[in-house]
Design an enzyme around this catalytic site. Structure first.
Site, PDB file in Angstrom:
ATOM      1  N   SER A  15       0.827  -1.212   0.000  1.00  0.00           N
ATOM      2  CA  SER A  15       0.000   0.000   0.000  1.00  0.00           C
ATOM      3  C   SER A  15       0.863   1.265   0.000  1.00  0.00           C
ATOM      4  O   SER A  15       1.834   1.379   0.749  1.00  0.00           O
ATOM      5  CB  SER A  15      -0.903   0.018   1.238  1.00  0.00           C
ATOM      6  OG  SER A  15      -1.542   1.281   1.318  1.00  0.00           O
ATOM      7  N   SER A  17      -0.551   4.152   0.737  1.00  0.00           N
ATOM      8  CA  SER A  17      -1.254   5.132   1.572  1.00  0.00           C
ATOM      9  C   SER A  17      -0.390   5.699   2.697  1.00  0.00           C
ATOM     10  O   SER A  17      -0.445   6.915   2.948  1.00  0.00           O
ATOM     11  CB  SER A  17      -2.532   4.505   2.147  1.00  0.00           C
ATOM     12  OG  SER A  17      -3.446   4.273   1.102  1.00  0.00           O
ATOM     13  N   THR A  62      -9.049  -0.879   2.563  1.00  0.00           N
ATOM     14  CA  THR A  62      -8.867  -1.318   1.184  1.00  0.00           C
ATOM     15  C   THR A  62      -9.242  -2.785   1.054  1.00  0.00           C
ATOM     16  O   THR A  62      -9.798  -3.375   1.987  1.00  0.00           O
ATOM     17  CB  THR A  62      -7.425  -0.973   0.702  1.00  0.00           C
ATOM     18  OG1 THR A  62      -7.333  -1.262  -0.689  1.00  0.00           O
ATOM     19  CG2 THR A  62      -6.355  -1.718   1.464  1.00  0.00           C
ATOM     20  N   LYS A  66     -13.858  -3.269   2.075  1.00  0.00           N
ATOM     21  CA  LYS A  66     -14.669  -2.058   1.915  1.00  0.00           C
ATOM     22  C   LYS A  66     -16.156  -2.296   2.218  1.00  0.00           C
ATOM     23  O   LYS A  66     -16.832  -1.415   2.743  1.00  0.00           O
ATOM     24  CB  LYS A  66     -14.500  -1.478   0.514  1.00  0.00           C
ATOM     25  CG  LYS A  66     -13.111  -0.867   0.279  1.00  0.00           C
ATOM     26  CD  LYS A  66     -13.020  -0.222  -1.087  1.00  0.00           C
ATOM     27  CE  LYS A  66     -11.602   0.239  -1.364  1.00  0.00           C
ATOM     28  NZ  LYS A  66     -11.464   0.869  -2.675  1.00  0.00           N
ATOM     29  N   GLY A 127     -16.886  -2.334 -16.052  1.00  0.00           N
ATOM     30  CA  GLY A 127     -16.811  -2.982 -14.751  1.00  0.00           C
ATOM     31  C   GLY A 127     -18.028  -2.653 -13.916  1.00  0.00           C
ATOM     32  O   GLY A 127     -18.672  -1.604 -14.105  1.00  0.00           O
ATOM     33  N   TYR A 217      -2.818   1.022 -11.472  1.00  0.00           N
ATOM     34  CA  TYR A 217      -1.590   1.827 -11.522  1.00  0.00           C
ATOM     35  C   TYR A 217      -0.407   0.933 -11.153  1.00  0.00           C
ATOM     36  O   TYR A 217      -0.602  -0.139 -10.565  1.00  0.00           O
ATOM     37  CB  TYR A 217      -1.664   3.034 -10.565  1.00  0.00           C
ATOM     38  CG  TYR A 217      -2.006   2.647  -9.155  1.00  0.00           C
ATOM     39  CD1 TYR A 217      -3.318   2.641  -8.731  1.00  0.00           C
ATOM     40  CD2 TYR A 217      -1.013   2.247  -8.265  1.00  0.00           C
ATOM     41  CE1 TYR A 217      -3.652   2.248  -7.443  1.00  0.00           C
ATOM     42  CE2 TYR A 217      -1.333   1.856  -6.982  1.00  0.00           C
ATOM     43  CZ  TYR A 217      -2.654   1.860  -6.580  1.00  0.00           C
ATOM     44  OH  TYR A 217      -2.974   1.458  -5.311  1.00  0.00           O
TER      45      TYR A 217
HETATM   46  P1  NDP Z   1     -13.943  -6.226  -8.190  1.00  0.00           P
HETATM   47  O1  NDP Z   1     -13.335  -7.571  -8.024  1.00  0.00           O
HETATM   48  O2  NDP Z   1     -14.985  -5.738  -7.251  1.00  0.00           O
HETATM   49  O3  NDP Z   1     -14.611  -6.138  -9.673  1.00  0.00           O
HETATM   50  C1  NDP Z   1     -13.907  -6.619 -10.789  1.00  0.00           C
HETATM   51  C2  NDP Z   1     -14.654  -6.210 -12.071  1.00  0.00           C
HETATM   52  O4  NDP Z   1     -13.806  -6.525 -13.179  1.00  0.00           O
HETATM   53  C3  NDP Z   1     -15.981  -6.936 -12.307  1.00  0.00           C
HETATM   54  O5  NDP Z   1     -16.884  -6.052 -12.938  1.00  0.00           O
HETATM   55  C4  NDP Z   1     -15.556  -8.064 -13.273  1.00  0.00           C
HETATM   56  O6  NDP Z   1     -16.607  -8.505 -14.102  1.00  0.00           O
HETATM   57  C5  NDP Z   1     -14.525  -7.348 -14.104  1.00  0.00           C
HETATM   58  N1  NDP Z   1     -13.535  -8.216 -14.746  1.00  0.00           N
HETATM   59  C6  NDP Z   1     -12.580  -8.959 -14.136  1.00  0.00           C
HETATM   60  N2  NDP Z   1     -11.814  -9.572 -15.075  1.00  0.00           N
HETATM   61  C7  NDP Z   1     -12.289  -9.199 -16.294  1.00  0.00           C
HETATM   62  C8  NDP Z   1     -11.919  -9.489 -17.643  1.00  0.00           C
HETATM   63  N3  NDP Z   1     -10.893 -10.303 -17.922  1.00  0.00           N
HETATM   64  N4  NDP Z   1     -12.632  -8.932 -18.646  1.00  0.00           N
HETATM   65  C9  NDP Z   1     -13.677  -8.114 -18.375  1.00  0.00           C
HETATM   66  N5  NDP Z   1     -14.077  -7.790 -17.113  1.00  0.00           N
HETATM   67  C10 NDP Z   1     -13.390  -8.330 -16.081  1.00  0.00           C
HETATM   68  O7  NDP Z   1     -12.688  -5.211  -8.261  1.00  0.00           O
HETATM   69  P2  NDP Z   1     -12.677  -3.649  -7.867  1.00  0.00           P
HETATM   70  O8  NDP Z   1     -13.887  -3.040  -8.475  1.00  0.00           O
HETATM   71  O9  NDP Z   1     -12.453  -3.490  -6.413  1.00  0.00           O
HETATM   72  O10 NDP Z   1     -11.329  -3.120  -8.570  1.00  0.00           O
HETATM   73  C11 NDP Z   1     -11.221  -2.978  -9.989  1.00  0.00           C
HETATM   74  C12 NDP Z   1      -9.896  -2.296 -10.343  1.00  0.00           C
HETATM   75  O11 NDP Z   1      -9.863  -0.943  -9.903  1.00  0.00           O
HETATM   76  C13 NDP Z   1      -8.659  -2.965  -9.769  1.00  0.00           C
HETATM   77  O12 NDP Z   1      -7.681  -3.036 -10.788  1.00  0.00           O
HETATM   78  C14 NDP Z   1      -8.194  -2.005  -8.680  1.00  0.00           C
HETATM   79  O13 NDP Z   1      -6.797  -2.057  -8.500  1.00  0.00           O
HETATM   80  C15 NDP Z   1      -8.623  -0.674  -9.277  1.00  0.00           C
HETATM   81  N6  NDP Z   1      -8.840   0.372  -8.243  1.00  0.00           N
HETATM   82  C16 NDP Z   1      -8.058   1.508  -8.299  1.00  0.00           C
HETATM   83  C17 NDP Z   1      -8.228   2.520  -7.380  1.00  0.00           C
HETATM   84  C18 NDP Z   1      -7.350   3.742  -7.462  1.00  0.00           C
HETATM   85  O14 NDP Z   1      -7.329   4.540  -6.501  1.00  0.00           O
HETATM   86  N7  NDP Z   1      -6.634   3.957  -8.549  1.00  0.00           N
HETATM   87  C19 NDP Z   1      -9.242   2.444  -6.309  1.00  0.00           C
HETATM   88  C20 NDP Z   1     -10.039   1.232  -6.351  1.00  0.00           C
HETATM   89  C21 NDP Z   1      -9.820   0.241  -7.282  1.00  0.00           C
HETATM   90  P3  NDP Z   1     -17.704  -9.607 -13.576  1.00  0.00           P
HETATM   91  O15 NDP Z   1     -18.724  -8.843 -12.812  1.00  0.00           O
HETATM   92  O16 NDP Z   1     -18.236 -10.185 -14.839  1.00  0.00           O
HETATM   93  O17 NDP Z   1     -16.918 -10.593 -12.740  1.00  0.00           O
END
Ligand code: NDP
Length: 272
Positions: A15, A17, A62, A66, A127, A217
């Site tokens: 992290s 943070s 995180t 959450k 997503g 990132y």
């Molecule tokens: P979740 O596990 O809650 O959700 C994952 C999502 O990705 C779902 O919608 C899933 O679809 C989809 N998915 C996974 N693999 C694939 C693929 N191969 N093709 C298409 N869709 C796919 O994750 P989070 O929402 O918590 O996090 C998502 C991203 O955001 C991560 O990379 C995280 O690091 C980043 N993030 C960055 C932050 C920042 O401050 N920059 C803050 C928070 C998150 P399905 O529903 O069909 O499974």
């Protein structure tokens, strides 16, 4: 005495943070210390209690806690309630307040740091997980022409459409249905980049002068950003700015002091 904060997650050792908040504290001359806590997967509530017991003032939360933080909070900000997830806790004498600063972090990075105006733009959000859910309300508040949510499991996108329809023009889709459409801003809020994968976007989906934004990132150019560049996206950005901006919003939530994020983003990029 210094006020204490911490980020709680599992895993937590990577992290950024603690570094971000330490830089904010130095810059704004705030007397605080900020730790990292790896909670056992069934130990989130116990970690929060321990922090409260030592007189801590708040915490960031995180992956994967959450939703548990959302359930634990005694009351929530509006944006946390709609996100269904909490990334920031404030400990007060009356109880625990939960907020979600991810969405405002994204919108601040796009509109202020990248200088990209969101009003009247066509936005695609890929997503439907926690990250996507957290950014929908702030994106709609920026008055885009419309927001389309596309997800591999389309039912989840449709559920989000139902929930957020009162707040703006929002549609749900699968990837195939996007064929023939064009967007000014495409945000990758999937976890596909973590596995070096690319959601199945059709060709020709980026309008001229479009912005491609990957929330991921620290992984260099992701398959999504490479695809965007090859498809003519003019601007490409990763999620480091969002990370720093969500931290700045949490810092403000705790201390009512707004740090300057630019030097912190520069420092993190230099260290990467
Ligand atoms: P979740 O596990 O809650 O959700 C994952 C999502 O990705 C779902 O919608 C899933 O679809 C989809 N998915 C996974 N693999 C694939 C693929 N191969 N093709 C298409 N869709 C796919 O994750 P989070 O929402 O918590 O996090 C998502 C991203 O955001 C991560 O990379 C995280 O690091 C980043 N993030 C960055 C932050 C920042 O401050 N920059 C803050 C928070 C998150 P399905 O529903 O069909 O499974």
């Amino acid at each position: 005495m210094s006020q204490r904060y911490a980020v709680i997650g599992n895993p937590i050792k990577h992290s950024k943070s603690p570094l971000i908040h330490t830089l904010f504290a130095q810059e704004t001359a705030q007397d605080m210390v900020y730790d990292r806590i790896e909670a056992a997967l069934d130990g989130f509530a116990a970690s929060v209690q321990q922090l409260q017991a030592i007189g801590a003032a708040g915490a960031n939360v995180t992956v994967p806690f959450k939703e548990q933080a959302f359930a634990l909070a005694d009351w929530l900000t509006e944006r946390a309630r709609l996100a269904g997830a909490v990334n920031t806790l404030k400990f007060t004498e009356m109880g625990v307040e939960g907020d979600n600063t991810d969405g405002v972090g994204l919108v601040t990075d796009i509109s202020q740091n990248l200088g990209f105006e969101l009003a009247h733009k066509r936005i695609l959000l890929m997503g439907a997980g926690g990250a996507a859910r957290g950014v929908i309300l702030p994106l709609l508040a920026a008055q885009p022409s419309f927001l389309v949510i596309a997800n591999r499991s389309p039912q989840r996108a449709h559920e989000l459409k139902q929930q957020f329809q009162p707040y703006g023009i929002v549609e749900a889709s699968d990837y195939a249905q996007l064929s023939g459409m064009q967007f000014d801003l495409i945000i990758n809020a999937t976890s596909a980049s973590l596995a070096d994968q690319l959601p199945p976007l059709p060709l020709g989906i980026f309008s001229p002068k479009s912005l491609a934004y990957d929330m991921m990132y620290g992984k260099g150019e992701t398959p999504f950003l490479s695809f965007a560049r090859s498809q003519g996206a003019t601007h490409c950005a990763d999620g480091l700015g969002m990370l720093v901006e969500q931290a700045a919003a949490a810092f403000y939530f705790w201390r009512q002091v707004r740090p300057d994020t630019a030097p912190v983003i520069t420092a993190l990029r230099a260290a990467a």
